[in-house]
Design a protein around this motif. Structure first.
Motif, PDB file in Angstrom:
ATOM      1  N   GLU A  32       0.917  -1.100   0.439  1.00  0.00           N
ATOM      2  CA  GLU A  32       0.090   0.026   0.248  1.00  0.00           C
ATOM      3  C   GLU A  32       1.062   1.423   0.213  1.00  0.00           C
ATOM      4  N   SER A  33       1.989   1.398   0.762  1.00  0.00           N
ATOM      5  CA  SER A  33       2.972   2.276   0.440  1.00  0.00           C
ATOM      6  C   SER A  33       3.300   2.308  -0.412  1.00  0.00           C
ATOM      7  N   TRP A  34       3.899   0.968  -1.583  1.00  0.00           N
ATOM      8  CA  TRP A  34       4.588   1.333  -2.767  1.00  0.00           C
ATOM      9  C   TRP A  34       3.257   2.103  -3.388  1.00  0.00           C
ATOM     10  N   THR A  35       2.094   1.987  -3.464  1.00  0.00           N
ATOM     11  CA  THR A  35       1.044   2.387  -4.426  1.00  0.00           C
ATOM     12  C   THR A  35       0.562   3.790  -4.536  1.00  0.00           C
ATOM     13  N   GLY A  36       0.772   4.475  -4.874  1.00  0.00           N
ATOM     14  CA  GLY A  36      -0.036   5.587  -5.159  1.00  0.00           C
ATOM     15  C   GLY A  36       0.432   6.478  -6.634  1.00  0.00           C
ATOM     16  N   GLU A  37      -0.547   7.391  -6.710  1.00  0.00           N
ATOM     17  CA  GLU A  37      -0.657   8.436  -8.066  1.00  0.00           C
ATOM     18  C   GLU A  37       0.790   9.619  -8.438  1.00  0.00           C
ATOM     19  N   GLY A  38       1.117   9.323  -9.699  1.00  0.00           N
ATOM     20  CA  GLY A  38       2.113   9.634 -10.393  1.00  0.00           C
ATOM     21  C   GLY A  38       3.547   9.775 -10.343  1.00  0.00           C
ATOM     22  N   TYR A  81       5.320   6.542  -7.964  1.00  0.00           N
ATOM     23  CA  TYR A  81       4.334   4.887  -7.899  1.00  0.00           C
ATOM     24  C   TYR A  81       4.601   4.381  -8.939  1.00  0.00           C
ATOM     25  N   ASP A  82       5.097   4.540  -9.933  1.00  0.00           N
ATOM     26  CA  ASP A  82       4.781   4.555 -11.447  1.00  0.00           C
ATOM     27  C   ASP A  82       6.185   3.657 -11.221  1.00  0.00           C
ATOM     28  N   MET A  83       7.571   4.236 -11.555  1.00  0.00           N
ATOM     29  CA  MET A  83       9.108   3.536 -10.574  1.00  0.00           C
ATOM     30  C   MET A  83       9.312   2.153  -9.602  1.00  0.00           C
ATOM     31  N   LEU A  84       7.985   1.655  -9.122  1.00  0.00           N
ATOM     32  CA  LEU A  84       8.266   0.795  -7.663  1.00  0.00           C
ATOM     33  C   LEU A  84       7.613  -0.388  -8.397  1.00  0.00           C
ATOM     34  N   ASP A  85       8.199  -1.548  -8.503  1.00  0.00           N
ATOM     35  CA  ASP A  85       7.493  -2.569  -8.393  1.00  0.00           C
ATOM     36  C   ASP A  85       7.871  -3.484  -6.994  1.00  0.00           C
ATOM     37  N   TRP A  86       6.447  -3.443  -6.713  1.00  0.00           N
ATOM     38  CA  TRP A  86       6.306  -4.327  -5.065  1.00  0.00           C
ATOM     39  C   TRP A  86       6.615  -5.367  -5.176  1.00  0.00           C
ATOM     40  N   ASP A  87       6.197  -6.353  -6.024  1.00  0.00           N
ATOM     41  CA  ASP A  87       6.663  -7.824  -5.782  1.00  0.00           C
ATOM     42  C   ASP A  87       8.092  -8.017  -6.364  1.00  0.00           C
ATOM     43  N   LYS A  88       8.871  -7.375  -7.248  1.00  0.00           N
ATOM     44  CA  LYS A  88      10.245  -7.169  -7.279  1.00  0.00           C
ATOM     45  C   LYS A  88      11.312  -7.009  -5.931  1.00  0.00           C
ATOM     46  N   HIS A 119      11.598  -3.878  -6.691  1.00  0.00           N
ATOM     47  CA  HIS A 119      12.448  -2.808  -6.901  1.00  0.00           C
ATOM     48  C   HIS A 119      12.181  -0.906  -7.574  1.00  0.00           C
ATOM     49  N   ALA A 120      13.003  -0.589  -7.389  1.00  0.00           N
ATOM     50  CA  ALA A 120      12.473   0.798  -7.040  1.00  0.00           C
ATOM     51  C   ALA A 120      14.113   1.987  -8.341  1.00  0.00           C
ATOM     52  N   TRP A 121      13.293   2.357  -8.576  1.00  0.00           N
ATOM     53  CA  TRP A 121      14.049   3.216  -9.723  1.00  0.00           C
ATOM     54  C   TRP A 121      13.801   4.435 -10.109  1.00  0.00           C
ATOM     55  N   GLU A 122      15.019   4.942 -11.308  1.00  0.00           N
ATOM     56  CA  GLU A 122      14.461   7.090 -10.718  1.00  0.00           C
ATOM     57  C   GLU A 122      13.341   7.362 -10.484  1.00  0.00           C
ATOM     58  N   LYS A 123      12.348   8.218 -10.795  1.00  0.00           N
ATOM     59  CA  LYS A 123      12.017   8.587  -9.586  1.00  0.00           C
ATOM     60  C   LYS A 123      10.865   7.910  -8.476  1.00  0.00           C
ATOM     61  N   GLY A 124      11.154   6.722  -8.406  1.00  0.00           N
ATOM     62  CA  GLY A 124      10.796   6.063  -7.471  1.00  0.00           C
ATOM     63  C   GLY A 124      11.560   5.757  -6.012  1.00  0.00           C
ATOM     64  N   LEU A 125      12.847   6.331  -6.546  1.00  0.00           N
ATOM     65  CA  LEU A 125      13.979   6.433  -5.526  1.00  0.00           C
ATOM     66  C   LEU A 125      13.178   7.541  -4.831  1.00  0.00           C
ATOM     67  N   TYR A 126      12.459   8.677  -4.970  1.00  0.00           N
ATOM     68  CA  TYR A 126      11.415   9.679  -3.468  1.00  0.00           C
ATOM     69  C   TYR A 126      11.203   8.677  -3.192  1.00  0.00           C
ATOM     70  N   VAL A 127      10.516   7.449  -3.081  1.00  0.00           N
ATOM     71  CA  VAL A 127       9.836   6.433  -2.235  1.00  0.00           C
ATOM     72  C   VAL A 127      10.728   6.165  -1.874  1.00  0.00           C
ATOM     73  N   ALA A 128      11.385   5.131  -2.100  1.00  0.00           N
ATOM     74  CA  ALA A 128      12.015   4.622  -1.723  1.00  0.00           C
ATOM     75  C   ALA A 128      13.593   4.928  -0.467  1.00  0.00           C
ATOM     76  N   VAL A 129      13.888   5.940  -1.449  1.00  0.00           N
ATOM     77  CA  VAL A 129      15.517   6.110  -0.744  1.00  0.00           C
ATOM     78  C   VAL A 129      15.729   5.784   0.473  1.00  0.00           C
ATOM     79  N   PRO A 130      14.593   7.301   1.345  1.00  0.00           N
ATOM     80  CA  PRO A 130      15.022   7.845   2.767  1.00  0.00           C
ATOM     81  C   PRO A 130      15.044   5.902   3.648  1.00  0.00           C
TER      82      PRO A 130
END
Length: 626
Positions: free
Chosen positions: A199-205, A208-215, A217-228
């Protein structure tokens, strides 16, 4: 005051200073050498240097200096360098210590070999061997401590997913940081450690399009969510402090005594942490910061008056300036186009693949912010990679200069992977200078000849001769950790202009070793307005030296990168290199591996973006965590 008059005045002041110092009672040490490469306009022949109070007292022949000072109080002759070559301390005008520090805080598992001051790393290729090495590292890692590794690349290590990492450990949190630092993969235990849910890796924008929960995996702009979450493991005050020291040792092993980091907007706590670490131990180098003007401009709603005020407040904050870590006054970095490594630079004739480059700052924003800083007499540095990116950047300078003409502004254009000689000449005629990353040619030249750019433009990328012929000052930089923080390796590339296969490219742009040495010493210092302090061995300047085991003018051109750095002298204190450390080992195997990496990723691939892109992104993430 023109450049020649400035030099004459500086020499006169230095001589006056030398006479005053020689009459003091503090110790005078004379260092004889096989040769002293001075990079001086007034002293060209010397084999000894006299040092007093951390400054250069005198330069000349050993016989003359010994005769002149042997009867002075505290005189001593130190023959530590008698069989070595003394050069000015190398000046790195564009590297990112804080970002390399975060990388150094991980376990290296990479395709290529690395030599580091704290240990050597043998490269591994293939998914099976990668997993085997990861399991070995995990087995030897301190109990109950999360494991972060850097260097994974899918071209050499196969697919990497949460499921694969869970096969290494289901209990220890494991995070894999991709080689270009544009991707991160978590195992299940790491996701659980930080309460990261689907749920925390799911959202609009886009994030969130650059996050893969099952794998995982976070990349590029998904790092704004994952890297902290990653930064909670590698950027704690304790770990960051040890990593800064490691990075300082790494750069010093390359002969560097001055590092300039353009484009900084870190949380205050991290700047204070760097000051505490680098100022509390033996001082080996200066770490000089230049603000990220584009970020400050954006966060102040593109109001240039507020931007200038915020920039001055940052730079003039006493708590954020130490002895060796400090801000350069009235200097700022702006951006033009995107990364060379991902073919996102803006090109006048486009790409063979038909894709478009990107702007980091739009031409309008660059022009407006440039004019604002120009009108306040700032020295402005612009990140520009493509020939269209450079054209737009030079246009901004030209327009600002028509409204308010300036001399000695020293506007700098950095990276400049692809350039049009007409724009080089325009910039040089207006007083602009250039700092190139020669490694672009070595790593990318052959691949870009085939993919995306074409042979004609690629073989003259990272020019050399055109800049000097236009009358501009030229420096070399590594953009570390993008290229090895090894100035002699950059000089080697500029002299030999060979690709990864050894093929020569664009030899009309080749420089001599003498010109290349200027680009890592006095001319690099000039661009940062430090030529009165460092960059040449002149009377009155700081006693910052690089000590080499061989003479760069006498070895074969192909061997320049292999010259061993004995150590450095910083403000008169000697710092031998404890362990020879090339960083990324530039052998044939490594060159073949790098050729495979760049060959696959040439052509609009975000996961191979450059370090300035990552630098900007990670600072924005850190700002949200402060």
């Amino acid at each position: 005051m023109n450049k020649m008059n400035f030099k004459i005045t500086a020499i006169a002041l230095a001589l006056t200073a030398s006479f005053a110092h020689a009459n003091s009672n503090t110790a005078i040490t004379v260092y004889p050498a096989l040769d002293v490469i001075t990079m001086s306009d007034s002293i060209t022949d010397a084999n000894a240097v006299a040092v007093q109070d951390g400054k250069i007292l005198d330069v000349g022949s050993q016989q003359d200096l010994v005769k002149r000072y042997k009867d002075k109080a505290g005189y001593q002759l130190d023959d530590s360098f008698a069989e070595k070559v003394i050069t000015p301390g190398f000046v790195e005008p564009h590297a990112h210590i804080w970002l390399f520090a975060l990388v150094s805080n991980t376990e290296f598992i990479t395709p290529a070999d690395w030599q580091l001051p704290w240990g050597d790393v043998k490269g591994v290729v293939g998914q099976e061997d990668y997993i085997k090495r990861l399991k070995e590292v995990e087995a030897n890692h301190p109990e109950n401590e999360p494991l972060v590794t850097w260097g994974y690349h899918s071209s050499f290590h196969g697919e990497m997913t949460r499921e694969i990492l869970d096969q290494v450990s289901t209990t220890r949190p494991i995070v894999v940081w991709q080689r270009s630092v544009h991707e991160v993969i978590f195992n299940t235990a790491a996701l659980g450690m930080f309460d990261i849910t689907k749920e925390s890796w799911t959202g609009e924008g886009e994030s969130y399009d650059m996050l893969d929960w099952d794998k995982g995996h976070a990349w590029e702009k998904g790092l704004y969510v994952a890297v902290p979450a990653l930064f909670q493991l590698i950027a704690t005050p304790e770990k960051f402090a040890s990593a800064i020291k490691r990075t300082e040792q790494y750069l010093q092993a390359g002969g560097i005594t001055t590092v300039v980091d353009p484009g900084v907007q870190l949380p205050d706590g991290m700047v204070k942490g760097m000051i505490q670490v680098m100022d509390s131990s033996a001082h080996m180098m200066d770490y000089l910061l230049i603000p990220a003007g584009n970020s400050i401009y954006d966060t102040n709603d593109k109001d240039i008056k507020k931007t200038i005020a915020a920039t001055r407040e940052l730079v003039n904050n006493p708590a954020l300036n130490g002895k060796t870590v400090k801000w350069l006054d009235n200097q700022v970095k702006l951006f033009s186009d995107g990364a060379a490594f991902s073919q996102l630079m803006q090109m006048k004739d486009g790409y063979l693949t038909g894709h478009d480059g990107e702007w980091i700052q739009t031409p309008e924003d660059l022009e407006n912010s440039f004019k604002g800083f120009w009108d306040e007499d700032y020295t402005i540095l612009i990140h520009a990679n493509g020939d269209l990116g450079l054209e737009v950047a030079v246009d901004s300078m030209e327009k600002a200069n028509k409204v308010k003409a300036r001399t000695d502004h020293r506007t700098g254009f950095h990276h400049v992977a692809f350039t049009d000689p007409a724009d080089i000449k325009r910039a040089a005629d207006l007083g602009g200078n250039f700092s190139v990353n020669p490694f672009y040619l070595h790593v990318l030249g052959e691949q870009y000849s085939e993919v995306g750019v074409g042979k004609e433009r690629s073989e003259v990328m990272a020019r050399g001769r055109s800049f000097l012929d236009a009358g501009a000052t030229l420096s070399f930089h590594s953009d570390a950790p993008m290229a090895p923080g090894r100035p002699l390796a950059l000089a080697w590339t500029a002299v030999n202009r060979t690709g990864l296969t050894g093929k020569e490219m664009g030899m009309s742009e080749a420089l001599t070793i003498q010109e290349s040495m200027r680009a890592i010493t006095i001319d690099a210092a000039y661009q940062s307005r430090m030529e009165n302090e460092v960059g040449s061995i002149d009377i009155g300047k700081r006693a910052n030296f690089t000590i080499l085991n061989e003479h760069p003018y006498q070895v074969k051109p192909g061997q320049i990168k292999d010259i061993v750095v004995w150590g450095t002298v910083f403000d008169g204190s000697l710092f031998p290199v404890d362990k020879t450390a090339q960083g990324l080992v530039l052998n044939q195997q490594t060159q073949e591996l790098m050729a495979s990496i760049t060959g696959e990723h040439a052509g609009h691939n975000h996961a191979s973006g450059d370090i300035c892109d990552a630098n900007h992104m990670y600072q924005e993430i850190l700002a949200t965590m402060d």
